[in-house]
Design an enzyme around this catalytic site. Structure first.
Site, short mmCIF file in Angstrom:
data_model
loop_
_atom_site.label_atom_id
_atom_site.label_comp_id
_atom_site.label_asym_id
_atom_site.label_seq_id
_atom_site.Cartn_x
_atom_site.Cartn_y
_atom_site.Cartn_z
N ASP A 195 0.71 -1.18 0.01
CA ASP A 195 0.19 -0.10 -0.14
C ASP A 195 0.97 1.20 -0.12
O ASP A 195 2.19 1.34 -0.16
CB ASP A 195 -1.01 0.15 1.17
CG ASP A 195 -0.33 -0.03 2.69
OD1 ASP A 195 1.00 -0.70 2.72
OD2 ASP A 195 -0.87 0.54 3.57
N HIS A 520 1.77 -8.59 -4.20
CA HIS A 520 0.78 -7.56 -3.53
C HIS A 520 1.42 -6.25 -3.51
O HIS A 520 2.03 -6.23 -2.26
CB HIS A 520 -0.08 -8.02 -2.43
CG HIS A 520 -1.13 -7.16 -2.04
ND1 HIS A 520 -2.44 -7.40 -2.76
CD2 HIS A 520 -1.32 -6.06 -1.32
CE1 HIS A 520 -3.17 -6.40 -2.11
NE2 HIS A 520 -2.63 -5.61 -1.46
N ASP A 562 0.88 -17.24 -5.79
CA ASP A 562 1.75 -15.88 -6.50
C ASP A 562 0.52 -15.06 -7.11
O ASP A 562 0.75 -14.89 -8.43
CB ASP A 562 2.83 -16.38 -7.10
CG ASP A 562 3.57 -15.26 -7.80
OD1 ASP A 562 3.39 -14.05 -7.32
OD2 ASP A 562 4.05 -15.59 -8.92
N GLU A 571 2.15 -9.99 -0.08
CA GLU A 571 2.62 -8.72 -0.16
C GLU A 571 3.92 -8.64 0.42
O GLU A 571 4.88 -9.56 0.80
CB GLU A 571 1.71 -8.06 1.07
CG GLU A 571 1.77 -6.38 1.08
CD GLU A 571 0.52 -5.73 1.75
OE1 GLU A 571 -0.07 -6.33 2.35
OE2 GLU A 571 0.75 -4.51 1.76
#
Ligand code: G3I
Ligand code: 9MR
Length: 594
Positions: A195, A520, A562, A571
């Protein structure tokens, strides 16, 4: 010999070996198919260290294998795998291939009749040096508020995003001098993970681990050239990189009272778009005691470290120490102010739904911060607090449980701060107790590593928080005792991370023969390139599957997939990256010295 009736056993074994040899020769006539069942560290092996591969077996143990030198096409080593091991938490079986005797530098493959040939691998010195540097370089790619430029980033260059020069004070963070809606500047820092938000708890932990790497192995760190914009100055690249985050962290302290905002974030997670396209309002959210203490600890440590680099960073040591003291005093006055996102959302708008980094207790943060402040200043009041909060055991340090970082620091500085001798001796003993207990039952470990023997080794972020972290702990045990078993155990954990494991993945993007291509990671997913940004450790197998993705298996060590949406297993994150960077750098230098 075969005519001697007393030697039937020898005769039988010669016969079996004969068949094996014949099969190997026969098989080598035609190319064996590639088999992913033969698992090992895909980067390779150090010439004089243990060399182990594991074959993921259905039933038969004791299988013959041979190793072929790729340059000469000659078989240079033969052996037999050693029996079957059954995982303690599944019915999966493995068999161990040992080839420590293969010491000549070169490129090789393992061949097993009936199974196939392995990926190629190398034997050479400093096998981990490059991946360790890539581990550090990964932080550069995570930088917020700056263009990532082609000379340093190659194909992964990108325009700047998230200037964070107009961040809004969320109502949860309002204070008399900064009422809700006040706009502040809080640029730079690293994106936390996949993120784009920035969280003080995790940032402080990450800075603590990276500065510990510098303090423990200054010479190795000074030699690293990560090709970042600051590489030309006289400060080690690692410290230049960490400074990018320190600059941001310093802006997260309220200058009026010393309190530290828990995070800088959008109200919700961004989509999978480029930083330059992100337009949502960002906020600083609620001060917390854990943020204040992780901030205090990492700033106190930074003060110690950067005092040696006044030429490039004038005044930084004094500034970080003052900030650390101020935050610590705030924490002493607000020991119960834990960050509770749900409760916060009941009282304030807009709701904030990004990462929580919540905690139920700040005792470990009090310990870490007071240790760092004591070691940096030598002031008795900090030592008193450290003694008050000292843990009674050693646990692997993670963002939510930071005692271990304080214990590392006590061990490291035992010689320079005499008054901390008792605490340091206690930390040493606790760490060694942990290392001994983690060294047990290796003969039954399915992948021949201390990490990965038990179902509870697999959870969100375990490749780092368990596997790498335990590896670092073994390295401390090795430094403290010079007992080689700890160093070898550390290497086995590294082998696990880099391919000798239940999924056959080398868990570092861009490294090894089979590595994650869909982490991620918004930065990797939103560029036009097929390859992910290299050098990142992914979280790893996690039967919790909190992302509700389809995983190929329910077995703990196989609960990995994956695919981009799988944030609970795939992530990347700065805290995990810091532990891997420490582990790979320190292991390489420890093996080089040997
Ligand atoms: O610590 C226990 C462990 O003792 C136990 O054996 C294991 C078994 O389930 O659980 C462990 O707790 C897990 C904890 O991570 C370990 O650190 C929790 O179940 C798990 O929910 C928790 O996940 C955290 C996750 O956020 C959800 O809160 C991760 O640690 C943490 O790294 C992750 O952080 C996120 C940020 O919020 C947002 N940015 C991305 C970042 C990485 O995914
Ligand atoms: O991308 C987010 C990741 O960084 C976090 O670790 C994870 C758990 O908090 O959440 C991810 O965001 C997802 C959100 O929680 C739910 N909607 C989908 C988001 C992207 O997959």
């Amino acid at each position: 010999m075969c005519f001697n009736p007393m030697n039937k056993q020898q005769c039988a074994s010669l016969f079996i070996w004969g068949i094996c040899f014949f099969t190997l020769v026969a098989c080598s006539q035609r190319e064996l198919p590639l088999s992913e069942r033969i698992r090992f560290n895909q980067l390779g092996f150090y010439p004089s260290e243990e060399k182990v591969a594991v074959v993921y077996a259905d039933s038969i143990g004791n299988q013959p294998f041979s190793i072929r030198n790729l340059a000469t096409n000659k078989v240079v080593f033969t052996g037999v795998s050693s029996g079957l091991r059954t995982s303690s938490f599944s019915d999966k079986k493995t068999s161990v291939l040992s080839f420590t005797g293969l010491t000549a530098a070169g490129e090789y493959r393992i061949e097993m009749p009936g199974i196939g040939q392995s990926y190629p691998f190398a034997v050479r010195e400093s096998i981990l040096q490059d991946v360790a540097l890539a581990g550090l370089k990964a932080f550069y790619y995570q930088r917020a508020s700056t263009p990532i430029e082609e000379p340093y980033a190659g194909a992964w260059n990108r325009p700047a995003g998230h200037p964070d020069d107009s961040v809004m004070v969320h109502p949860s963070a309002a204070s008399p001098n900064r009422p809700a809606g006040t706009i502040i500047a809080s640029p730079k820092g690293w994106y936390d993970a996949g993120d784009y938000n920035k969280y003080i708890v995790n940032s402080g932990f990450t800075v603590g681990v990276l500065l510990s790497l510098y303090e423990d192995f200054p010479d190795a760190v000074k030699q690293q050239n990560a090709h970042i914009p600051e590489s030309g100055n006289t400060t080690p690249d690692l410290l230049d990189e960490v400074y990018w985050n320190i600059e941001w962290m310093l802006t997260m302290q309220d200058p009026a009272d010393g309190g530290v905002y828990h995070k800088l974030t959008g109200a919700e997670f961004e989509g999978f778009i480029k930083p330059v396209d992100c337009r949502k309002q960002r906020y600083v959210v609620a001060k917390s005691v854990t943020a204040a203490l992780d901030f205090a600890a990492s700033m106190a440590q930074a003060s110690r470290v950067y005092s040696g680099f006044e030429a490039d960073y004038p005044g930084l040591a004094a500034k970080t120490l003052a900030a650390a003291r101020f935050a610590f005093n705030w924490a002493l006055k607000n020991p119960e102010v834990l960050y509770r996102q749900r409760a916060m959302n009941e009282n304030f708008d807009p709701d904030v739904t990004t990462g929580e980094y919540g905690d139920r207790s700040a005792t470990d943060e009090f310990f870490w911060a007071s240790v760092e402040l004591y070691i940096t200043t030598g002031e008795a009041s900090y030592l008193k607090t450290a003694a008050e909060y000292a843990p009674d055991t050693y646990t692997l340090p993670t963002w939510g449980r930071v005692n271990g970082l304080g214990q590392w620091t006590l061990i490291r500085h035992a010689g320079t701060r005499q008054e901390a001798q008792t605490l340091a001796a206690q930390a040493r003993e606790q760490l060694l107790t942990y290392a001994d207990s983690a060294s047990q039952h290796l003969e039954t470990a399915p992948y021949a590593a201390p990490y990965g023997r038990q179902a509870k080794d697999f959870f969100w972020g375990c490749n780092s928080d368990a596997a790498s972290n335990q590896g670092i702990t073994f390295l401390y045990a090795w430094l403290l005792t010079q007992n080689k078993k700890y160093l070898t155990n550390a290497l086995h954990n590294m082998d696990y991370i880099l391919g000798r494991n239940a999924t056959g993945f080398c868990y570092i993007t861009g490294w090894g023969s089979k590595s994650p291509v869909n982490p991620h990671h918004r930065l990797s997913a939103s560029d036009e390139l097929a390859d992910p940004i290299p050098g990142f450790l992914v979280g790893g197998p996690n039967p919790g599957k909190q992302d509700n993705c389809e995983y190929p298996s329910d077995i703990p060590d196989e609960s990995y997939t994956d695919v981009t949406p799988a944030y609970a297993a795939n992530e990347i994150a700065i805290n995990w990256q810091s532990l891997f960077t420490y582990f790979s750098t320190a292991l390489d230098v420890s093996l080089r010295k040997n």
